[in-house]
Design an enzyme around this catalytic site. Structure first.
Site, mmCIF file in Angstrom:
data_model
loop_
_atom_site.group_PDB
_atom_site.id
_atom_site.type_symbol
_atom_site.label_atom_id
_atom_site.label_comp_id
_atom_site.label_asym_id
_atom_site.label_seq_id
_atom_site.Cartn_x
_atom_site.Cartn_y
_atom_site.Cartn_z
ATOM 1 N N CYS A 1 0.629 -0.937 -0.216
ATOM 2 C CA CYS A 1 -0.043 0.261 -0.759
ATOM 3 C C CYS A 1 0.889 1.133 -0.456
ATOM 4 O O CYS A 1 0.447 2.738 -1.143
ATOM 5 C CB CYS A 1 -1.024 -0.110 1.493
ATOM 6 S SG CYS A 1 -0.195 -0.064 2.605
ATOM 7 N N HIS B 1 -2.675 1.163 6.861
ATOM 8 C CA HIS B 1 -3.418 1.269 5.384
ATOM 9 C C HIS B 1 -3.036 2.472 5.002
ATOM 10 O O HIS B 1 -3.751 3.418 5.793
ATOM 11 C CB HIS B 1 -4.510 -0.171 4.802
ATOM 12 C CG HIS B 1 -4.561 -0.166 3.674
ATOM 13 N ND1 HIS B 1 -3.962 -0.774 2.303
ATOM 14 C CD2 HIS B 1 -6.144 0.630 2.934
ATOM 15 C CE1 HIS B 1 -4.522 -0.967 2.040
ATOM 16 N NE2 HIS B 1 -5.820 -0.161 1.673
ATOM 17 N N HIS C 1 -6.189 1.774 -4.233
ATOM 18 C CA HIS C 1 -4.620 1.391 -3.591
ATOM 19 C C HIS C 1 -4.695 -0.328 -3.628
ATOM 20 O O HIS C 1 -5.059 -1.074 -4.435
ATOM 21 C CB HIS C 1 -5.518 1.236 -1.792
ATOM 22 C CG HIS C 1 -6.535 0.075 -1.566
ATOM 23 N ND1 HIS C 1 -6.956 -0.712 0.089
ATOM 24 C CD2 HIS C 1 -7.775 -0.263 -2.629
ATOM 25 C CE1 HIS C 1 -7.979 -0.785 -0.409
ATOM 26 N NE2 HIS C 1 -8.155 -0.688 -2.059
#
Length: 394
Positions: free
Chosen positions: A306, A354, A366
Site C-alpha cells: 500500500c 494502510h 490502493h
C-alpha cells in the site's frame, strides 16, 4: 498493505466498485446471509463464520502492521549499511595515513640510532599505542628536532581521530545488527500471520466460503452507498464555493476593492492549481498500476504494497513522500474527509497501517492485501470507522 476481511477476485462492478465473482448459490439465496451459522459456533466446536471473518481480518491487520515495520526496518538498514560502509572506508584511509606517519617516525628512530641517541626510549616511543603513552616519553621528545616534533604531533592527532572513527564504526555495526534483527523479526511475523489466515480459510467448506463472499458483497454495496453520499456532499460544497467566489467577484467592482479581492484570492487559486497539476500526475501513475499484484514490502514496478504504491505515485509527480504509512501520515496537511481532493492520501485504522490515494467521488486506488491486485475501491471498503485521516502531501 490492506486489511480486507476477505480476499476478492475481479468480477462485476457495482456503483463503481469491482465486486467478487460469487457462486450462484450465494447470489440467489438471501437466506444464506441470515443463517444462524454465521453468528453461532457449530455443534462440533468449530468457530462461526462471523468469528472466522473477524479472525482473518485481524490477522491481515497484524500482517499489515508488521509489513510497515518491515518497510521501516528495511529502509533504516539500508541507511545504516551505507553509513557503516562510509565509516569503514574512512577508517581504512586514516589507518593507512597513520601507518605512513608511523613509518616517518621510524626513520627518525633510525637516525637517532645512528647517532647513538637513546635507542631504548625511541623504541618505547614507537611501540606506544595511545596518545598518552607518546606524551609520557618526555625524554624522547626533548631530543627531537622541530620537524620531528611536528611529525609526532601529526601522528598523535591522526591516531586519536582514527581511534574515534573506529569506535563510531563499531557502534554503527552494532546498531546495524540490531536493525537487521528487527527486519528479520518483522518478516517472520508477516509470514506467520498470512500463513495463519490462509490456514483458517482453508478449513472452510465451499458453502461457508460462499456465505462469506455474500457477506462481503453486502459490505461492498454499503461502501458504494457511502461513497456516493460523500460524492454528493463534496459536489454541493464545490458548488457553494463557486457561488461564493462569483458573488465576491461581483461585489469587488471598484478599483481598490477589486485589487484587494484579487490579492486575497490569487494565492489560494494558484496553490490549488499547482496541487491539482501534481495530483493529476500522481493519479495517472496510480491508474497505470491497476491490475498489478500486491506484494508486501514491494515498491514497484511490477508489484506494490500500500505505502509503496502511494510513494511511487507521488514520486512520479515530483514529490518525495516517506516509505511507510507511519511517516507518510505526517508528510502533509491533514484535511477533513469531506474536503478530500484527488491525490490526497487516505489512511486507515488507529495504528495507521494502510493507505490509498483518493481519486474523487468517495473512491481511491490502493494496493490491498496478498492475493489481490491494485484496484479502485470505496474509501469505506472496511467501514466508515476504519478511516483514520486524510493528508494532502503537496
Amino acid at each position: 498493505m490492506a486489511s480486507h476481511r476477505k480476499s476478492r477476485t475481479p468480477g462485476t462492478r457495482v456503483a463503481g466498485i469491482r465486486t467478487p465473482a460469487l457462486a450462484t448459490a450465494a447470489l440467489t439465496s438471501v437466506a444464506l446471509l441470515s443463517q444462524t451459522a454465521t453468528a453461532a459456533p457449530s455443534d462440533d466446536g468449530r468457530p462461526s463464520l462471523e468469528e472466522v471473518e473477524k479472525k482473518v481480518g485481524d490477522l491481515y491487520r497484524q500482517a499489515e502492521s508488521a509489513t510497515e515495520k518491515y518497510n521501516a526496518a528495511k529502509e533504516k538498514t539500508a541507511k545504516q549499511r551505507k553509513q557503516v560502509d562510509t565509516l569503514l572506508d574512512d577508517v581504512a584511509e586514516r589507518t593507512q595515513k597513520l601507518n605512513e606517519a608511523r613509518a616517518e617516525l621510524g626513520s627518525f628512530a633510525a637516525a637517532q640510532y645512528r647517532t647513538g641517541a637513546g635507542v631504548p626510549d625511541t623504541a618505547t616511543f614507537l611501540l606506544a599505542d595511545t596518545p598518552q603513552d607518546i606524551f609520557d616519553q618526555r625524554q624522547v621528545m626533548d631530543r627531537m628536532t622541530g620537524r620531528q616534533k611536528e611529525a609526532v604531533d601529526d601522528y598523535v592527532t591522526r591516531q586519536s581521530e582514527t581511534m574515534k572513527k573506529r569506535q563510531e564504526a563499531t557502534e554503527s555495526l552494532e546498531t546495524l545488527t540490531e536493525t537487521q534483527g528487527d527486519l528479520k523479526t518483522a518478516k517472520a511475523t508477516v509470514q506467520k500471520k498470512l500463513a495463519d489466515a490462509r490456514e483458517l480459510m482453508s478449513k472452510l467448506t465451499a458453502e461457508e466460503k460462499a456465505r462469506l463472499a455474500a457477506i462481503e458483497e453486502k459490505k461492498q454495496k454499503e461502501a458504494a452507498r457511502k461513497a456516493a453520499e460523500l460524492a454528493e456532499q463534496q459536489k454541493a460544497q464545490q458548488e457553494a464555493q463557486q457561488e461564493a467566489a462569483a458573488a465576491q467577484q461581483d461585489s469587488g467592482t471598484s478599483g481598490s476593492t477589486s485589487g484587494s479581492s484579487g490579492s486575497a484570492t490569487t494565492p489560494s487559486t494558484s496553490t490549488d492549481s499547482s496541487y491539482a497539476t501534481k495530483a493529476e500526475k500522481a493519479l495517472a501513475f496510480a491508474r497505470a498500476q491497476i491490475g498489478k499484484p500486491y506484494v508486501w514490502g514491494a515498491t514497484g514496478p511490477g508489484s506494490y504494497d500500500c505505502s509503496g504504491l502511494t510513494q511511487a505515485a507521488w514520486k512520479a509527480a515530483g514529490v518525495t513522500v516517506p516509505r511507510t504509512t507511519y511517516d507518510q501520515v505526517n508528510a502533509g496537511t491533514t484535511v477533513p474527509v469531506s474536503q478530500a481532493q484527488p491525490g490526497d492520501l487516505v489512511f486507515f485504522y488507529d495504528d495507521v497501517t494502510h493507505v490509498g490515494i483518493y481519486i474523487g467521488n468517495g473512491m481511491m486506488i490502493h494496493a490491498p492485501k496478498p492475493g489481490t491486485y491494485v484496484r479502485e475501491e470505496s474509501i469505506y471498503y472496511d467501514g466508515e470507522s476504519s478511516i483514520h485521516s486524510v493528508v494532502r502531501p503537496a
